[in-house]
Structure formats: C-alpha cells, structure tokens
Write an enzyme that holds these catalytic residues in place. Structure first.
Site, PDB file in Angstrom:
ATOM      1  N   ASN A 467     -14.684  -2.823  -3.671  1.00 39.36           N
ATOM      2  CA  ASN A 467     -14.342  -2.758  -4.808  1.00 39.36           C
ATOM      3  C   ASN A 467     -15.500  -1.931  -5.636  1.00 39.36           C
ATOM      4  O   ASN A 467     -16.331  -2.072  -5.427  1.00 39.36           O
ATOM      5  CB  ASN A 467     -14.083  -4.423  -5.514  1.00 39.36           C
ATOM      6  CG  ASN A 467     -15.480  -4.868  -5.797  1.00 39.36           C
ATOM      7  OD1 ASN A 467     -16.045  -5.561  -4.826  1.00 39.36           O
ATOM      8  ND2 ASN A 467     -15.969  -4.841  -6.946  1.00 39.36           N
ATOM      9  N   CYS A 468     -14.939  -1.612  -6.934  1.00 38.82           N
ATOM     10  CA  CYS A 468     -16.027  -1.076  -7.855  1.00 38.82           C
ATOM     11  C   CYS A 468     -15.856  -1.821  -9.116  1.00 38.82           C
ATOM     12  O   CYS A 468     -15.652  -3.105  -9.334  1.00 38.82           O
ATOM     13  CB  CYS A 468     -15.877   0.440  -8.114  1.00 38.82           C
ATOM     14  SG  CYS A 468     -14.241   0.747  -8.916  1.00 38.82           S
ATOM     15  N   ALA A 469     -16.076  -1.561 -10.437  1.00 41.39           N
ATOM     16  CA  ALA A 469     -16.061  -2.254 -11.435  1.00 41.39           C
ATOM     17  C   ALA A 469     -14.724  -2.908 -11.896  1.00 41.39           C
ATOM     18  O   ALA A 469     -14.697  -3.852 -12.278  1.00 41.39           O
ATOM     19  CB  ALA A 469     -16.435  -1.168 -12.568  1.00 41.39           C
ATOM     20  N   THR A 470     -13.573  -2.116 -11.390  1.00 34.60           N
ATOM     21  CA  THR A 470     -12.371  -2.448 -12.043  1.00 34.60           C
ATOM     22  C   THR A 470     -11.330  -2.602 -10.807  1.00 34.60           C
ATOM     23  O   THR A 470     -10.297  -2.808 -10.942  1.00 34.60           O
ATOM     24  CB  THR A 470     -11.690  -1.875 -13.030  1.00 34.60           C
ATOM     25  OG1 THR A 470     -11.639  -0.466 -12.872  1.00 34.60           O
ATOM     26  CG2 THR A 470     -12.667  -1.798 -14.362  1.00 34.60           C
ATOM     27  N   ARG A 471     -11.686  -2.055  -9.714  1.00 32.22           N
ATOM     28  CA  ARG A 471     -10.387  -1.810  -8.532  1.00 32.22           C
ATOM     29  C   ARG A 471     -10.859  -2.308  -7.381  1.00 32.22           C
ATOM     30  O   ARG A 471     -11.840  -2.339  -6.966  1.00 32.22           O
ATOM     31  CB  ARG A 471     -10.348  -0.181  -8.202  1.00 32.22           C
ATOM     32  CG  ARG A 471     -10.422   0.615  -9.566  1.00 32.22           C
ATOM     33  CD  ARG A 471     -10.239   2.011  -9.355  1.00 32.22           C
ATOM     34  NE  ARG A 471     -10.536   3.052 -10.331  1.00 32.22           N
ATOM     35  CZ  ARG A 471     -10.271   4.325 -10.330  1.00 32.22           C
ATOM     36  NH1 ARG A 471      -9.986   4.948  -9.351  1.00 32.22           N
ATOM     37  NH2 ARG A 471     -10.676   5.053 -11.337  1.00 32.22           N
TER      38      ARG A 471
END
Length: 538
Positions: A467-471
């Site tokens: 994951n990253c910040a929102t995905r």
C-alpha cells in the site's frame, strides 16, 4: 515489470509517511525560537521555555538525520512477502555491514578509489555519518538499493530448509549470512562507482538550477501525470528527500535553514533558489476547490446534496493534508483527458509562482506544510511572497473551475451527479442482489477488507499486497478471477487501476488498516477460496 516498479514505489511511501509529523514538530519548534515571533525574553538560552523547545526540536530531527537508515528499514514492510519484521532486522544488519565495509575499504584503499576518508564528513565532502559510521554519502539511494537486494534475499531464502545440523542458521540468520558476503562486492562497487555518480548528480543539480521556471514546469507536470500509475514517488522522492537539486534533500535543507530564512529580509528566491521543486502541493490546495466546485455546479440540481457529500471530504483531504487521489479519481476514469488538463494547469501555476518569487516547502497540504513550515514562520519578513502566492493560487482556482465546468458541459462528461448511477449509494442488499450471494457489510469492522478479498478472487489469487498513502497495491495470479470495478466501488473504493496482473484499489487514508485486515484474513483458512469465504461471511 511495471507491476514491480509500482510495488517498489508504494513501499517507498512507508518511510515517507513519517516525515510530515517530524517536519511539523521541527518547524513549529524553530518558529518558537524566533525572537521576531515570540519576543526576546523567551528566546534567551537560559530561558526554561527556550530549553524545553530546543529539546523537543532535537527529537523532531531524529527522522531527518537518519533518513538513509529509515528508508533501509522501512522498505521491507512493503516489499517482503512474509515475516516483515524479520526482513527489517536482516536489512538493518546488512545495511550497517555494507557501510562498515565501505568505511574500512575507503580507509585502507582510499587512494585506489580516489576517495579521501581522512576528510571530515561535511556537506560537499562526499562522506557522511550513518549510525556513527563514516561512509560514502549515498543518501537514500544507497539505502533503497541495499534494502531492495536484502529483501529479495529474504523472500528467496527465509523459508529455505537447511540440514538438521545447520538448523541454527535457518531463517533470518541464513539471510544475514548470505547478505554478509553479498555486501563485500556491493561495498567495493559502491566505492568504485559512486564518486562518479556524485559527479553526475552535481551536474544534474547545476542543470536543474539553471533551467529555472521551465524545469519547475516539467517537474510539476510529471509529478501530477504519474499519479494514476503510482510512479510519482519516483519523481518527487529524489528532489524532496534525495540529492537531485540539493545534497541531503530539499525538505531537510529547508527545515535546517528555516530560522535563518525567516529572519532575513533578502528575497526567498535568492535564499532558496531550488525551492521551485518543492511546490507541487499548490495544485492540491488551490486546484482541488476549483475542480470540486465545477463538478458540483455541473451536477443536476436534485443530485447536488449527494455530490456535496462526496466532494467535501475529498476536497478537505486534499487541502488540509495534500492527499488528492479521492478527488482526482472521481473524474480520472470518466474523462482521462481532464486529468491531463489538471496536470497542465498545476505545472503552469507552479511555474508562474516561481517566476514571481514564490519558493518554499509546499509539497503537502495546509496542516502539514503550508502553515507550520512556510506561512507562519516566514510571515514577518516575507508576507508579500505569501500574498503573491495566494493571489496566483486563488486566480487559478477560478481558472480550474471555469475550464473544468466548460469541458464537462461541452463534452457532456458523466462526472458525479450528471448520471444517477455514479452517485448511487449502494447498500448491502443491492450488492447481494447483483452478485446473487451474501457479502460482508463495508461498515463492519473487517467487512470492507473481507469484501475486497472476495472481489479479488480470494487469498489463493493474491501473490503480494502492498500500500501507499491511499491505495492497496496488489499483484494477482489471475486478473480474470476479480470482480468488476463497480463491486469495489460499492464496497467503498474511490476507484480501481488495472495493469496486467497488478491492481490498485484506491481506498483512502485508512488504507494501512485495510491492508492489515486483508493480510489477517488471507491467513485464515476459510478465506483461501472465494467460495469458502462467502460461506464464512454469510
């Protein structure tokens, strides 16, 4: 290959998430030591207030002074396929070993490598102190490379079975042993090649500095355009945290000199000429309201209340903390060319601001960068720069509104509110009726993660999760086993990006929690197959 690059970019975001809070702490602490802001009496070294603030500031510097170490240890959290904590331990030991090897080889064979290890590790020397080790200054680049190599060894050898009499060396110990011998040639190659890379980086810094507004325009355009692919981390990362324009990264440099800049009457652009490459957050603060207003006013009157419910939280997220995906993905899949227009407007606005003397650390949103790192500490001597920034920014907010509204109406684009199905609030009953089977409610504690797992084809269809910040960034075994994008949206996703066997599910700021729940469900035997998962959820 693209899937692996996207996965790597997502892993890079794990340590990046530590920087906003640390930056706020250091920025506010420095501001509270400025006599222009709080007066002379409280800023005297023997003042208790000054001493307490200084102690707090030193704690905030922990992240910035140890960036290579943090990136090295943080990457395995996103790249390791199993036993993430043990992977971090293996990387930590191997990264330190690599630096010790570099220090020893440089001291003994410095003449051969044309590196002077007797000089002090100061800016411009090519040397640095990492965890108390004098080594080559490879910044976060060396940390990322070594972390990636050792994590690959972990994924390959962690569960390798050894003969019984060698059982003590199994698992993490075996990974560290293999990495130990790999670090020897890595250190030798680093000493041989990195000084040449440093020369190339210095040339790049000179070129970008001389490129002026054109360089800022290209940088901002690429940073925006690559957001749908998830590769934008590779654009801003070397600038903000790496040596692309300033040794050590733009953010640490700005924070380190913030007190000096705030007390100087010299133009900010003269003090911080590279600051144009840290202004990509302006499009988040000024572009988001214009886009949201255009979508709202082009929606059918009877749908505007529902549309406002979608747009207000997404717009506030972009303005306050600089996370734009929830808003941008409301129109990206409907009309991709709108996103190109958005990127062009962002680049043009940022370049114009730079031409007018606006520079600073504006990569995030109002709460984490604009206020604590720029407007509040710089207001006393540089208020005119802020008013110029606000004037240009608000003018472009109006331009965003006019351009988006015109294009939406001209091409009859089905943005939210212009098509009833786009803003329909799906219920649990709606989803069951559509799928012909029961599913967990998105509102339940792990219901959204369980729904995503089912829509992805079950745990057996998932190769890796990141994951990253929102995905959520997921590599699948077979994309054909996944459900349609509408199913993901019914479960609360803002959008879905598919490429080969890689899928990105835009979840929102709570994505780390969803990922943890998803990985927990994947370890549950009942969730190994979609059919058994459905039975469990029913």
């Amino acid at each position: 290959m693209l899937s692996q690059i996207q996965r790597f970019g997502g892993a890079m975001f794990t340590p990046v998430l530590l920087f906003p809070f640390a930056g706020m702490i250091v920025g506010i602490a420095i501001m509270l030591q400025n006599p222009m802001f709080i007066g002379e009496s409280l800023t005297q070294p023997d003042s208790l207030f000054f001493q307490v603030i200084k102690i707090i500031e030193e704690g905030g510097w922990a992240v910035f002074r140890n960036m290579p170490l943090i990136f090295a240890v943080g990457l395995p959290l996103g790249l390791a396929k199993q036993a993430h904590g043990r992977a971090c331990l293996a990387v930590l030991i191997s990264f330190l070993t690599w630096n010790y090897f570099i220090g020893a080889m440089g001291t003994v064979w410095g003449d051969f490598f044309n590196v002077n290890f007797n000089s002090e590790p100061v800016a411009g020397s090519g040397l640095a102190m990492v965890a108390g080790i004098k080594t080559l200054d490879t910044s976060i680049i060396g940390a990322i490379v070594i972390s990636g190599l050792v994590t690959a060894l972990h994924n390959r050898f962690y569960d390798k079975a050894l003969p019984v009499f060698l059982g003590i060396f199994q698992g993490t110990s075996f990974v560290v042993i293999v990495a130990f011998f790999l670090m020897l040639p890595c250190a030798w190659l680093t000493l041989l090649c990195w000084p040449k890379v440093q020369g190339a980086i210095q040339s790049l810094q000179t070129f970008l500095s001389s490129a002026g507004a054109l360089g800022v325009w290209i940088y901002t355009l690429l940073e925006r355009l690559l957001i749908p692919t998830g590769l934008h981390h590779f654009v801003y990362g070397p600038f903000i945290f790496g040596p692309a324009v300033i040794e050590g990264g733009l953010q640490p440099y700005w924070i380190q000199h913030m007190s000096e800049f705030s007390q100087s009457a010299q133009p900010l652009k003269d003090l911080f000429p590279a600051g144009g490459f840290a202004m990509h957050g302006n499009s988040k603060v000024f572009g988001a309201p214009g886009i949201a207003l255009a979508i709202y006013y082009t929606a059918a009157p009877q749908n505007r209340v529902k549309v406002a419910g979608l747009l207000i939280p997404a717009t506030l997220t972009a303005i306050l903390v600089g996370i734009t995906e929830p808003l941008e993905f409301t129109f990206l899949f409907i009309a991709p060319f709108l996103f190109v227009i958005h990127a062009l407007l962002a680049a043009t606005m940022t370049a114009l601001m730079y031409l007018c003397g606006v520079v600073g650390m504006f990569g995030g949103g109002m709460l984490n960068e604009f206020l604590p790192l720029n407007w509040m500490p710089m207001f006393h001597n540089h208020a005119s720069v802020m008013f110029i920034q606000l004037g240009i920014g608000l003018s472009f907010t109006a331009i965003w509104f006019v351009v988006f509204r015109t294009l939406i109406l001209r091409f009859n684009l089905k943005t939210p509110g212009r098509d009833e199905s786009e803003i329909k609030l799906y219920s649990k009953a709606d989803y069951k009726a559509a799928q012909g089977q029961p599913l967990a409610s998105p509102e339940s504690k792990t219901g959204q993660a369980a729904g995503f797992l089912h829509a992805l084809g079950g745990a057996a269809n998932i190769e890796s999760v990141n994951n990253c910040a929102t995905r959520l960034r997921i590599t699948l075994i077979d994309m054909t086993k996944t459900q349609s994008d509408d199913v993901f949206k019914a479960l609360g996703a803002h959008g879905v990006v598919r490429r080969g066997n890689a899928i990105q599910v835009i979840v929102g700021l709570h994505v780390p929690l969803v990922r943890d729940q998803l990985e927990t469900l994947m370890k549950t035997p009942l969730t190994n197959e979609p059919s058994t998962m459905t039975e469990a959820l029913s």
